[in-house]
Design a protein around this motif. Structure first.
Motif, PDB file in Angstrom:
ATOM      1  N   PHE A 204     -10.344  67.085  20.825  1.00 29.42           N
ATOM      2  CA  PHE A 204      -9.062  66.510  20.421  1.00 29.42           C
ATOM      3  C   PHE A 204      -8.075  67.622  20.088  1.00 29.42           C
ATOM      4  O   PHE A 204      -8.291  68.412  19.170  1.00 29.42           O
ATOM      5  CB  PHE A 204      -9.250  65.600  19.208  1.00 29.42           C
ATOM      6  CG  PHE A 204      -7.968  65.142  18.571  1.00 29.42           C
ATOM      7  CD1 PHE A 204      -7.163  64.210  19.192  1.00 29.42           C
ATOM      8  CD2 PHE A 204      -7.574  65.662  17.351  1.00 29.42           C
ATOM      9  CE1 PHE A 204      -5.972  63.797  18.603  1.00 29.42           C
ATOM     10  CE2 PHE A 204      -6.396  65.254  16.746  1.00 29.42           C
ATOM     11  CZ  PHE A 204      -5.585  64.320  17.379  1.00 29.42           C
ATOM     12  N   SER A 205      -7.011  67.729  20.866  1.00 29.34           N
ATOM     13  CA  SER A 205      -5.888  68.626  20.580  1.00 29.34           C
ATOM     14  C   SER A 205      -6.327  70.052  20.258  1.00 29.34           C
ATOM     15  O   SER A 205      -6.037  70.589  19.196  1.00 29.34           O
ATOM     16  CB  SER A 205      -5.062  68.068  19.409  1.00 29.34           C
ATOM     17  OG  SER A 205      -3.805  68.688  19.332  1.00 29.34           O
ATOM     18  N   ALA A 206      -7.012  70.685  21.225  1.00 29.95           N
ATOM     19  CA  ALA A 206      -7.450  72.070  21.031  1.00 29.95           C
ATOM     20  C   ALA A 206      -6.274  73.040  21.041  1.00 29.95           C
ATOM     21  O   ALA A 206      -6.298  74.073  20.386  1.00 29.95           O
ATOM     22  CB  ALA A 206      -8.444  72.452  22.125  1.00 29.95           C
ATOM     23  N   GLY A 207      -5.228  72.725  21.821  1.00 27.12           N
ATOM     24  CA  GLY A 207      -4.044  73.569  21.850  1.00 27.12           C
ATOM     25  C   GLY A 207      -4.158  74.805  22.708  1.00 27.12           C
ATOM     26  O   GLY A 207      -3.190  75.536  22.884  1.00 27.12           O
ATOM     27  N   ALA A 208      -5.351  75.094  23.226  1.00 31.23           N
ATOM     28  CA  ALA A 208      -5.572  76.269  24.068  1.00 31.23           C
ATOM     29  C   ALA A 208      -6.859  76.051  24.861  1.00 31.23           C
ATOM     30  O   ALA A 208      -7.663  75.172  24.543  1.00 31.23           O
ATOM     31  CB  ALA A 208      -5.676  77.535  23.217  1.00 31.23           C
ATOM     32  N   SER A 209      -7.050  76.854  25.870  1.00 28.31           N
ATOM     33  CA  SER A 209      -8.177  76.638  26.778  1.00 28.31           C
ATOM     34  C   SER A 209      -9.496  77.218  26.289  1.00 28.31           C
ATOM     35  O   SER A 209     -10.563  76.826  26.754  1.00 28.31           O
ATOM     36  CB  SER A 209      -7.845  77.258  28.144  1.00 28.31           C
ATOM     37  OG  SER A 209      -7.628  78.658  28.015  1.00 28.31           O
ATOM     38  N   GLY A 210      -9.435  78.175  25.336  1.00 29.35           N
ATOM     39  CA  GLY A 210     -10.636  78.877  24.903  1.00 29.35           C
ATOM     40  C   GLY A 210     -11.779  77.987  24.449  1.00 29.35           C
ATOM     41  O   GLY A 210     -12.918  78.146  24.912  1.00 29.35           O
ATOM     42  N   PRO A 211     -11.547  77.014  23.548  1.00 21.62           N
ATOM     43  CA  PRO A 211     -12.641  76.148  23.100  1.00 21.62           C
ATOM     44  C   PRO A 211     -13.296  75.375  24.241  1.00 21.62           C
ATOM     45  O   PRO A 211     -14.525  75.224  24.265  1.00 21.62           O
ATOM     46  CB  PRO A 211     -11.953  75.218  22.096  1.00 21.62           C
ATOM     47  CG  PRO A 211     -10.793  75.999  21.581  1.00 21.62           C
ATOM     48  CD  PRO A 211     -10.307  76.784  22.762  1.00 21.62           C
ATOM     49  N   ALA A 212     -12.494  74.873  25.169  1.00 27.80           N
ATOM     50  CA  ALA A 212     -13.056  74.105  26.288  1.00 27.80           C
ATOM     51  C   ALA A 212     -13.917  74.991  27.183  1.00 27.80           C
ATOM     52  O   ALA A 212     -15.012  74.596  27.606  1.00 27.80           O
ATOM     53  CB  ALA A 212     -11.934  73.463  27.099  1.00 27.80           C
ATOM     54  N   VAL A 213     -13.423  76.187  27.469  1.00 28.74           N
ATOM     55  CA  VAL A 213     -14.180  77.123  28.310  1.00 28.74           C
ATOM     56  C   VAL A 213     -15.489  77.506  27.623  1.00 28.74           C
ATOM     57  O   VAL A 213     -16.555  77.538  28.243  1.00 28.74           O
ATOM     58  CB  VAL A 213     -13.338  78.376  28.608  1.00 28.74           C
ATOM     59  CG1 VAL A 213     -14.176  79.427  29.332  1.00 28.74           C
ATOM     60  CG2 VAL A 213     -12.119  78.011  29.454  1.00 28.74           C
ATOM     61  N   ALA A 214     -15.426  77.784  26.319  1.00 26.17           N
ATOM     62  CA  ALA A 214     -16.630  78.170  25.570  1.00 26.17           C
ATOM     63  C   ALA A 214     -17.643  77.034  25.533  1.00 26.17           C
ATOM     64  O   ALA A 214     -18.847  77.248  25.715  1.00 26.17           O
ATOM     65  CB  ALA A 214     -16.253  78.584  24.146  1.00 26.17           C
ATOM     66  N   LEU A 215     -17.156  75.816  25.292  1.00 33.15           N
ATOM     67  CA  LEU A 215     -18.048  74.657  25.212  1.00 33.15           C
ATOM     68  C   LEU A 215     -18.705  74.379  26.560  1.00 33.15           C
ATOM     69  O   LEU A 215     -19.910  74.137  26.638  1.00 33.15           O
ATOM     70  CB  LEU A 215     -17.273  73.424  24.743  1.00 33.15           C
ATOM     71  CG  LEU A 215     -18.074  72.139  24.547  1.00 33.15           C
ATOM     72  CD1 LEU A 215     -19.179  72.341  23.522  1.00 33.15           C
ATOM     73  CD2 LEU A 215     -17.151  71.002  24.108  1.00 33.15           C
ATOM     74  N   PHE A 226      -7.947  66.394  25.212  1.00 35.81           N
ATOM     75  CA  PHE A 226      -6.830  65.481  24.994  1.00 35.81           C
ATOM     76  C   PHE A 226      -5.727  66.216  24.245  1.00 35.81           C
ATOM     77  O   PHE A 226      -5.938  66.679  23.119  1.00 35.81           O
ATOM     78  CB  PHE A 226      -7.294  64.249  24.211  1.00 35.81           C
ATOM     79  CG  PHE A 226      -8.203  63.349  24.991  1.00 35.81           C
ATOM     80  CD1 PHE A 226      -7.681  62.421  25.879  1.00 35.81           C
ATOM     81  CD2 PHE A 226      -9.585  63.453  24.858  1.00 35.81           C
ATOM     82  CE1 PHE A 226      -8.523  61.589  26.612  1.00 35.81           C
ATOM     83  CE2 PHE A 226     -10.435  62.627  25.582  1.00 35.81           C
ATOM     84  CZ  PHE A 226      -9.899  61.691  26.476  1.00 35.81           C
ATOM     85  N   GLU A 227      -4.578  66.340  24.877  1.00 35.54           N
ATOM     86  CA  GLU A 227      -3.458  67.065  24.304  1.00 35.54           C
ATOM     87  C   GLU A 227      -2.232  66.167  24.212  1.00 35.54           C
ATOM     88  O   GLU A 227      -1.975  65.360  25.112  1.00 35.54           O
ATOM     89  CB  GLU A 227      -3.116  68.291  25.167  1.00 35.54           C
ATOM     90  CG  GLU A 227      -4.209  69.337  25.237  1.00 35.54           C
ATOM     91  CD  GLU A 227      -4.448  70.020  23.904  1.00 35.54           C
ATOM     92  OE1 GLU A 227      -3.468  70.277  23.174  1.00 35.54           O
ATOM     93  OE2 GLU A 227      -5.621  70.288  23.589  1.00 35.54           O
ATOM     94  N   PRO A 228      -1.445  66.303  23.141  1.00 37.05           N
ATOM     95  CA  PRO A 228      -0.203  65.529  23.041  1.00 37.05           C
ATOM     96  C   PRO A 228       0.853  66.079  23.991  1.00 37.05           C
ATOM     97  O   PRO A 228       0.786  67.241  24.406  1.00 37.05           O
ATOM     98  CB  PRO A 228       0.213  65.725  21.581  1.00 37.05           C
ATOM     99  CG  PRO A 228      -0.359  67.064  21.218  1.00 37.05           C
ATOM    100  CD  PRO A 228      -1.662  67.159  21.966  1.00 37.05           C
ATOM    101  N   GLU A 229       1.802  65.243  24.341  1.00 36.38           N
ATOM    102  CA  GLU A 229       2.902  65.693  25.193  1.00 36.38           C
ATOM    103  C   GLU A 229       3.626  66.852  24.510  1.00 36.38           C
ATOM    104  O   GLU A 229       3.866  66.844  23.313  1.00 36.38           O
ATOM    105  CB  GLU A 229       3.889  64.539  25.417  1.00 36.38           C
ATOM    106  CG  GLU A 229       4.946  64.831  26.468  1.00 36.38           C
ATOM    107  CD  GLU A 229       4.367  64.949  27.864  1.00 36.38           C
ATOM    108  OE1 GLU A 229       4.750  65.890  28.578  1.00 36.38           O
ATOM    109  OE2 GLU A 229       3.524  64.111  28.232  1.00 36.38           O
ATOM    110  N   GLY A 230       3.942  67.895  25.288  1.00 33.77           N
ATOM    111  CA  GLY A 230       4.620  69.059  24.726  1.00 33.77           C
ATOM    112  C   GLY A 230       3.688  70.122  24.196  1.00 33.77           C
ATOM    113  O   GLY A 230       4.130  71.104  23.601  1.00 33.77           O
ATOM    114  N   SER A 231       2.390  69.967  24.378  1.00 36.72           N
ATOM    115  CA  SER A 231       1.422  70.961  23.918  1.00 36.72           C
ATOM    116  C   SER A 231       1.704  72.311  24.566  1.00 36.72           C
ATOM    117  O   SER A 231       2.097  72.391  25.738  1.00 36.72           O
ATOM    118  CB  SER A 231       0.003  70.503  24.267  1.00 36.72           C
ATOM    119  OG  SER A 231      -0.922  71.551  24.088  1.00 36.72           O
ATOM    120  N   THR A 232       1.515  73.386  23.802  1.00 36.92           N
ATOM    121  CA  THR A 232       1.732  74.732  24.347  1.00 36.92           C
ATOM    122  C   THR A 232       0.772  75.023  25.494  1.00 36.92           C
ATOM    123  O   THR A 232       1.072  75.815  26.382  1.00 36.92           O
ATOM    124  CB  THR A 232       1.544  75.790  23.253  1.00 36.92           C
ATOM    125  OG1 THR A 232       0.247  75.617  22.652  1.00 36.92           O
ATOM    126  CG2 THR A 232       2.602  75.656  22.183  1.00 36.92           C
TER     127      THR A 232
END
Length: 416
Positions: A204-215, A226-232
């Motif tokens: 939920f709303s990681a804000g960056a790719s690192g956690p997903a890649v690590a997981l 899952f990211e909100p609209e306008g996420s960096t």
């Protein structure tokens, strides 16, 4: 030609010798001398720099010698008086007498909350910090009459460049991360709930790719973020990995699907969700039977009078947090059909990690400085984290890990 003083080590390592030489040609002798003492270069560029400095000294020496041999401006020594020696090139040095305090020292004093002398005059003309774009004099000096470290760093509200904000976060936390701990945190959360190969997981709303890649790398699970609209992250792009997908959700009416995931994760962002109860229910609805939801969040010890540091933290955050106690969470988790399996207070290790990473950044500023726009982003990010740490140190606010599981509803049958 961009100023090489503002370039990072990575950019300098990738620079061609010819391009580097052209950059040196645009710099003053004093600036080159300071640059040579401040930065460590690859061998190919170091040779170019040494040659350039040697040629400059030779040319200067030859010029002075020519003037002393009957040139238009030469003067013969008078009998009985020792001749005046040839002039030597002036060297600009940043000393305490200059009244200029380099940015790394200013930033360290501001972060530590220690007093620092107010800047009373600009750094010498020709110095690195006096040049717009090569140092931070314009950004750091604009409210120089204010006392203390904070007053000589910035004033008013900073609106940092989003690109520089992302670059500052990368520099503090590592490539692809916006929070402390790097890949270790999400991997520890995955181990806590025994994530298996082939499990479908969500963040939920990681804000960056690192956690997903690590997981995905650690568990070989497929990961949906899952990211909100306008996420960096949306601006930075999605990593090209088959195991990772990115979905946009509405913050006010979140929908993560129905019975899709075995594991769900979130880090220190639940208190910033506009509709947190809906997020909990949506996460519960998205879990398969036996599914688990593990998340970290800011938690109050108890409701009541808050210390000034906690109030300041609330005011400093870009999105005002709504902070619950553990009892609040127990009630709302139950409403969302999530059973609380356990909690862990991570505050002590969290604070230590944050302070260690920011001190490492401070040390790097001495040899790898930032341009003015980078300083604005650094100060904006630093202000947020300084407020978070101060609030956590009061003991009224904590970072707590929640381990929850989908509660099974058993149907009861009996005689009619």
């Amino acid at each position: 030609m961009s100023d090489i003083i503002t370039k990072s080590k990575k950019e300098l390592d990738a620079m061609a010798p010819k391009e580097f030489q052209l950059a040196l040609d645009d710099m003053s002798a004093s600036a080159i001398e300071r640059f040579s003492k401040m930065r460590k270069l690859p061998d190919s560029l170091a040779k170019v720099l040494d040659t350039h400095i040697a040629k400059g000294k030779w040319a200067a020496k030859g010029k002075w010698a020519a003037k002393g041999k009957g040139g238009a401006k030469s003067h013969s020594a008078k009998p009985g008086r020792a001749s005046r020696s040839a002039p030597t090139p002036s060297k600009t040095r940043l000393t305490p007498d200059d009244g200029y305090i380099p940015f790394p020292e200013r930033f360290r004093a501001w972060w530590d909350g220690t007093p620092i002398a107010t800047v009373k005059k600009s750094p010498p003309t020709g110095s690195r910090a006096a040049k717009t774009g090569t140092g931070h004099q314009d950004k750091n000096k604009r409210d120089e009459n204010m006392p203390g470290a904070a007053g000589i760093l910035h004033s008013g509200t900073i609106d940092p460049d989003p690109d520089w904000t992302a670059r500052v976060r990368t520099r503090v936390w590592g490539e692809g991360f916006g929070l402390p701990g790097g890949p270790d945190v999400i991997c520890a959360m995955a181990r806590l709930c025994d994530t298996q190969i082939g499990d479908k997981a969500a963040i939920f709303s990681a804000g960056a790719s690192g956690p997903a890649v690590a997981l995905a790398s650690e568990t070989l699970a497929s990961v949906t973020c899952f990211e909100p609209e306008g996420s960096t992250w949306l601006q930075a792009g999605v990593p090209q990995r088959d195991a990772i997908t990115l979905n946009i959700f509405d913050e006010h009416t979140p929908d993560f699907g129905s019975k899709v995931f075995r594991r769900f994760f979130a880090r220190e962002n639940m208190c910033f969700a506009p509709s947190r109860q809906k997020v909990l229910k949506a996460a519960s609805h998205a879990l398969q039977g036996g599914g688990q939801f593990v998340f970290n969040d800011f938690v109050l010890l108890e409701h009541g009078h808050e210390m000034d540091a906690v109030k300041s933290w609330r005011a400093t955050e870009p999105m005002p947090p709504l902070v619950w106690t553990i009892d609040d969470y127990k009630r709302h988790l139950s409403d969302a059909r999530l059973e609380l399996k356990g909690t862990a207070n991570l505050t002590k290790s969290y604070v230590a990690q944050v302070e260690a990473d920011w001190r490492r950044l401070m040390e790097s500023l001495a040899t790898d400085p930032l341009p003015p726009e980078g300083v604005d982003a650094l100060m904006s990010e630093g202000t947020i984290w300084q407020a978070r740490i101060a609030a956590l140190k009061t003991g009224q606010l904590s970072i707590v890990r929640f381990h929850t599981a989908l509660r099974t509803i058993r149907s009861l049958s009996g005689p009619a």
